[in-house]
Design a protein around this motif. Sequence first.
Motif, PDB file in Angstrom:
ATOM      1  N   SER A  24       7.210 -10.194 -13.518  1.00 50.96           N
ATOM      2  CA  SER A  24       7.484 -11.270 -12.565  1.00 50.96           C
ATOM      3  C   SER A  24       6.344 -11.482 -11.573  1.00 50.96           C
ATOM      4  CB  SER A  24       8.779 -10.979 -11.790  1.00 50.96           C
ATOM      5  OG  SER A  24       8.789  -9.659 -11.284  1.00 50.96           O
ATOM      6  N   ASN A  25       5.431 -10.543 -11.482  1.00 49.05           N
ATOM      7  CA  ASN A  25       4.315 -10.640 -10.548  1.00 49.05           C
ATOM      8  C   ASN A  25       3.033 -10.888 -11.327  1.00 49.05           C
ATOM      9  OD1 ASN A  25       2.274 -10.321  -8.661  1.00 49.05           O
ATOM     10  ND2 ASN A  25       3.140  -8.476  -7.746  1.00 49.05           N
ATOM     11  N   GLN A  26       2.532 -12.121 -11.245  1.00 52.42           N
ATOM     12  CA  GLN A  26       1.291 -12.494 -11.925  1.00 52.42           C
ATOM     13  C   GLN A  26       0.219 -12.910 -10.924  1.00 52.42           C
ATOM     14  OE1 GLN A  26       2.465 -15.489 -14.804  1.00 52.42           O
ATOM     15  NE2 GLN A  26       3.934 -14.116 -15.779  1.00 52.42           N
ATOM     16  N   ARG A  27       0.321 -12.382  -9.709  1.00 53.42           N
ATOM     17  CA  ARG A  27      -0.617 -12.736  -8.659  1.00 53.42           C
ATOM     18  C   ARG A  27      -2.001 -12.149  -8.945  1.00 53.42           C
ATOM     19  NH1 ARG A  27       2.216 -14.537  -4.019  1.00 53.42           N
ATOM     20  NH2 ARG A  27       0.361 -14.195  -2.734  1.00 53.42           N
TER      21      ARG A  27
ATOM     22  N   TYR B 293      15.489  -8.486  -7.381  1.00 55.90           N
ATOM     23  CA  TYR B 293      15.294  -9.237  -6.146  1.00 55.90           C
ATOM     24  C   TYR B 293      13.841  -9.102  -5.681  1.00 55.90           C
ATOM     25  CZ  TYR B 293      20.295  -9.732  -6.560  1.00 55.90           C
ATOM     26  OH  TYR B 293      21.537 -10.032  -7.038  1.00 55.90           O
ATOM     27  N   LEU B 294      13.507  -9.693  -4.554  1.00 53.01           N
ATOM     28  CA  LEU B 294      12.104  -9.984  -4.255  1.00 53.01           C
ATOM     29  C   LEU B 294      11.181  -8.774  -4.306  1.00 53.01           C
ATOM     30  CD1 LEU B 294      10.170 -12.303  -3.460  1.00 53.01           C
ATOM     31  CD2 LEU B 294      10.456 -11.549  -1.102  1.00 53.01           C
ATOM     32  N   LEU B 295      11.542  -7.669  -3.644  1.00 55.82           N
ATOM     33  CA  LEU B 295      10.641  -6.513  -3.663  1.00 55.82           C
ATOM     34  C   LEU B 295      10.467  -5.975  -5.084  1.00 55.82           C
ATOM     35  CD1 LEU B 295      11.762  -4.668  -0.399  1.00 55.82           C
ATOM     36  CD2 LEU B 295       9.739  -6.107  -0.741  1.00 55.82           C
ATOM     37  N   HIS B 296      11.530  -6.012  -5.886  1.00 57.86           N
ATOM     38  CA  HIS B 296      11.423  -5.629  -7.293  1.00 57.86           C
ATOM     39  C   HIS B 296      10.543  -6.630  -8.046  1.00 57.86           C
ATOM     40  CE1 HIS B 296      13.795  -4.619 -11.269  1.00 57.86           C
ATOM     41  NE2 HIS B 296      12.508  -4.339 -11.361  1.00 57.86           N
ATOM     42  N   GLN B 297      10.660  -7.911  -7.727  1.00 53.03           N
ATOM     43  CA  GLN B 297       9.826  -8.922  -8.377  1.00 53.03           C
ATOM     44  C   GLN B 297       8.345  -8.648  -8.144  1.00 53.03           C
ATOM     45  OE1 GLN B 297      11.318 -12.731  -6.888  1.00 53.03           O
ATOM     46  NE2 GLN B 297      13.419 -12.023  -7.283  1.00 53.03           N
ATOM     47  N   PHE B 298       7.996  -8.169  -6.948  1.00 55.14           N
ATOM     48  CA  PHE B 298       6.602  -7.804  -6.695  1.00 55.14           C
ATOM     49  C   PHE B 298       6.197  -6.570  -7.496  1.00 55.14           C
ATOM     50  CE2 PHE B 298       6.575 -10.777  -3.209  1.00 55.14           C
ATOM     51  CZ  PHE B 298       5.236 -11.104  -3.060  1.00 55.14           C
ATOM     52  N   LEU B 299       7.108  -5.619  -7.677  1.00 51.92           N
ATOM     53  CA  LEU B 299       6.765  -4.372  -8.362  1.00 51.92           C
ATOM     54  C   LEU B 299       6.518  -4.556  -9.848  1.00 51.92           C
ATOM     55  CD1 LEU B 299       9.351  -1.983  -6.658  1.00 51.92           C
ATOM     56  CD2 LEU B 299       6.873  -2.001  -6.286  1.00 51.92           C
TER      57      LEU B 299
ATOM     58  N   GLY C 153      -1.471  -7.439  -9.799  1.00 47.51           N
ATOM     59  CA  GLY C 153      -2.415  -6.761 -10.686  1.00 47.51           C
ATOM     60  C   GLY C 153      -2.066  -5.306 -10.885  1.00 47.51           C
ATOM     61  N   SER C 154      -2.789  -4.411 -10.254  1.00 44.93           N
ATOM     62  CA  SER C 154      -2.587  -2.971 -10.424  1.00 44.93           C
ATOM     63  C   SER C 154      -1.261  -2.527  -9.818  1.00 44.93           C
ATOM     64  CB  SER C 154      -3.725  -2.200  -9.760  1.00 44.93           C
ATOM     65  OG  SER C 154      -3.671  -2.364  -8.349  1.00 44.93           O
ATOM     66  N   LEU C 155      -0.818  -1.333 -10.203  1.00 44.94           N
ATOM     67  CA  LEU C 155       0.403  -0.786  -9.628  1.00 44.94           C
ATOM     68  C   LEU C 155       0.262  -0.658  -8.109  1.00 44.94           C
ATOM     69  CD1 LEU C 155       3.211   0.457 -10.022  1.00 44.94           C
ATOM     70  CD2 LEU C 155       2.098   2.670 -10.388  1.00 44.94           C
ATOM     71  N   GLU C 156      -0.898  -0.215  -7.641  1.00 47.16           N
ATOM     72  CA  GLU C 156      -1.112  -0.088  -6.202  1.00 47.16           C
ATOM     73  C   GLU C 156      -0.929  -1.436  -5.503  1.00 47.16           C
ATOM     74  OE1 GLU C 156      -3.468   3.170  -8.187  1.00 47.16           O
ATOM     75  OE2 GLU C 156      -3.094   1.033  -8.540  1.00 47.16           O
ATOM     76  N   ASN C 157      -1.460  -2.492  -6.097  1.00 47.14           N
ATOM     77  CA  ASN C 157      -1.336  -3.815  -5.484  1.00 47.14           C
ATOM     78  C   ASN C 157       0.098  -4.334  -5.542  1.00 47.14           C
ATOM     79  OD1 ASN C 157      -4.032  -3.821  -4.890  1.00 47.14           O
ATOM     80  ND2 ASN C 157      -4.614  -5.420  -6.338  1.00 47.14           N
ATOM     81  N   ARG C 158       0.765  -4.123  -6.668  1.00 49.61           N
ATOM     82  CA  ARG C 158       2.140  -4.613  -6.795  1.00 49.61           C
ATOM     83  C   ARG C 158       3.092  -3.863  -5.860  1.00 49.61           C
ATOM     84  NH1 ARG C 158       3.692  -3.135 -11.686  1.00 49.61           N
ATOM     85  NH2 ARG C 158       1.712  -2.507 -12.608  1.00 49.61           N
ATOM     86  N   ALA C 159       2.746  -2.632  -5.525  1.00 49.66           N
ATOM     87  CA  ALA C 159       3.570  -1.845  -4.603  1.00 49.66           C
ATOM     88  C   ALA C 159       3.209  -2.085  -3.142  1.00 49.66           C
ATOM     89  CB  ALA C 159       3.418  -0.354  -4.923  1.00 49.66           C
ATOM     90  N   ARG C 160       2.168  -2.846  -2.888  1.00 51.41           N
ATOM     91  CA  ARG C 160       1.651  -2.991  -1.522  1.00 51.41           C
ATOM     92  C   ARG C 160       2.691  -3.567  -0.571  1.00 51.41           C
ATOM     93  NH1 ARG C 160      -3.518  -2.791  -0.111  1.00 51.41           N
ATOM     94  NH2 ARG C 160      -4.143  -3.158  -2.299  1.00 51.41           N
ATOM     95  N   LEU C 161       3.404  -4.618  -0.990  1.00 52.03           N
ATOM     96  CA  LEU C 161       4.379  -5.227  -0.084  1.00 52.03           C
ATOM     97  C   LEU C 161       5.473  -4.233   0.272  1.00 52.03           C
ATOM     98  CD1 LEU C 161       5.620  -7.518   1.506  1.00 52.03           C
ATOM     99  CD2 LEU C 161       6.677  -8.346  -0.625  1.00 52.03           C
ATOM    100  N   LEU C 162       6.030  -3.553  -0.712  1.00 54.93           N
ATOM    101  CA  LEU C 162       7.071  -2.574  -0.421  1.00 54.93           C
ATOM    102  C   LEU C 162       6.566  -1.516   0.545  1.00 54.93           C
ATOM    103  CD1 LEU C 162       9.782  -1.121  -0.804  1.00 54.93           C
ATOM    104  CD2 LEU C 162       8.796  -0.033  -2.840  1.00 54.93           C
ATOM    105  N   LEU C 163       5.390  -0.969   0.303  1.00 57.22           N
ATOM    106  CA  LEU C 163       4.867   0.094   1.162  1.00 57.22           C
ATOM    107  C   LEU C 163       4.585  -0.425   2.571  1.00 57.22           C
ATOM    108  CD1 LEU C 163       2.469   1.864  -1.357  1.00 57.22           C
ATOM    109  CD2 LEU C 163       4.807   2.491  -0.742  1.00 57.22           C
ATOM    110  N   ASP C 164       4.108  -1.668   2.675  1.00 61.70           N
ATOM    111  CA  ASP C 164       3.904  -2.256   3.998  1.00 61.70           C
ATOM    112  C   ASP C 164       5.240  -2.402   4.719  1.00 61.70           C
ATOM    113  OD1 ASP C 164       1.188  -2.401   3.593  1.00 61.70           O
ATOM    114  OD2 ASP C 164       1.139  -4.575   3.250  1.00 61.70           O
ATOM    115  N   VAL C 165       6.285  -2.788   3.992  1.00 62.26           N
ATOM    116  CA  VAL C 165       7.615  -2.926   4.590  1.00 62.26           C
ATOM    117  C   VAL C 165       8.139  -1.563   5.029  1.00 62.26           C
ATOM    118  CG1 VAL C 165      10.032  -3.483   4.086  1.00 62.26           C
ATOM    119  CG2 VAL C 165       8.210  -5.074   3.410  1.00 62.26           C
ATOM    120  N   VAL C 166       7.988  -0.542   4.190  1.00 58.62           N
ATOM    121  CA  VAL C 166       8.442   0.805   4.560  1.00 58.62           C
ATOM    122  C   VAL C 166       7.761   1.259   5.835  1.00 58.62           C
ATOM    123  CG1 VAL C 166       8.417   3.240   3.882  1.00 58.62           C
ATOM    124  CG2 VAL C 166       9.065   1.496   2.210  1.00 58.62           C
ATOM    125  N   ARG C 167       6.439   1.091   5.914  1.00 59.27           N
ATOM    126  CA  ARG C 167       5.713   1.524   7.111  1.00 59.27           C
ATOM    127  C   ARG C 167       6.160   0.742   8.347  1.00 59.27           C
ATOM    128  NH1 ARG C 167       1.347   2.734   3.289  1.00 59.27           N
ATOM    129  NH2 ARG C 167       0.908   0.508   3.061  1.00 59.27           N
TER     130      ARG C 167
END
Length: 357
Positions: free
Chosen positions: A190-193, A180-186, A199-213
């Motif tokens: 599925s994430n070719q942005r 699902y979407l957060l996994h698609q970003f990780l 791109g990097s793991l840090e960038n692909r995890a950014r949305l999830l971490l922003d949501v957690v915060r």
Amino acid sequence: MFDPITLRGTTFRNRLWVAPMCQYSVDREDGAPTDWHLVHLGALARGGAGAVISEATAVVPEGRISPQDTGLWNDEQVEAWKPVTAFVRGQGSVPGVQLAHAGRKASTFRPWSDVQGTVPASEGGWPTVAPSAVAFEGYDEPRELTHDEVVGLVEAFRSAARRSVEAGFELIELHAAHGYLLHQFLSPLSNQRTDEFGGSLENRARLLLDVVRAVRAEVGDGYPLLVRFSATDWAEGGWDEDDTATVAAWSREAGADFFDISTGGLVAGVSIPVGLGYQVRFAEHVRRQADVETGAVGLIVSARQADEVISSGQADVVLMAREFLRDPHFPLRAAAELGVELDYVPAQYQRAPFRVS
């Protein structure tokens, strides 16, 4: 397994929890739970579970897996959830909600429909969105989210978290698993942005971490916050258990408390070595590598098997799904099998003791 566990200010009476299970049973396609949800989730709480986590509940209408899924994007849904959470709480279980957005796997037919795949607009479906315009096999191609839309998703999860508290839920799980979407970003599959969300793991995890915060800021310091991960895509070049451990540690720093570890769901046609407890090793890996508390799920089907997962230190909690469908009173039967005396067997059922035959 029957020892209590405390996350922040909430103590759970045992470590045997109900994993989220989609019911695809909203009547009017308005995202509001029905009597089915009250009886289904209430029975699981009555059966002795430490926590009962509701199905994937969408933070926006287009985030539903199917048109018959629950949501928490408006106040009418809050009111509909209140009797459900009150009954679960009244049975001694902690009511939890899994907040989700299905992304490219949204707008699908229910599993028991005569057809599968994407629901067309003429039948109540809608266009799907994703990190990139890459379709899940057999589904329509999604539209790539704009940068502003990605940022807006953080607010959608924050608002749904506020409504979760208002609805009486005492635990939130963020769904970053099963494709699902957060996994698609990780996942890089599925994430070719090319912006800061790809791109990097840090960038692909950014949305999830922003949501957690954002969710942590909304619910405050005393409220348990879980993240469900798929620890591996089971596909070459995809998301794996080391990525999961790394991002779990980052998520803990951002405000998450606990990690529910499943696998798969991002890509179709992969080979998965399914067997008893086949995902437990991933929960153990994340637990040890990230130094976080984890829950194990996946073909855990007996009392002794579940108890061994906890007593051996492989995970801190066992979550079950199908076994609870087969027997909503599984915890009470498990306690009898293990010789554990419980003080929360419903008085109405004490004429039928949960004996081991």
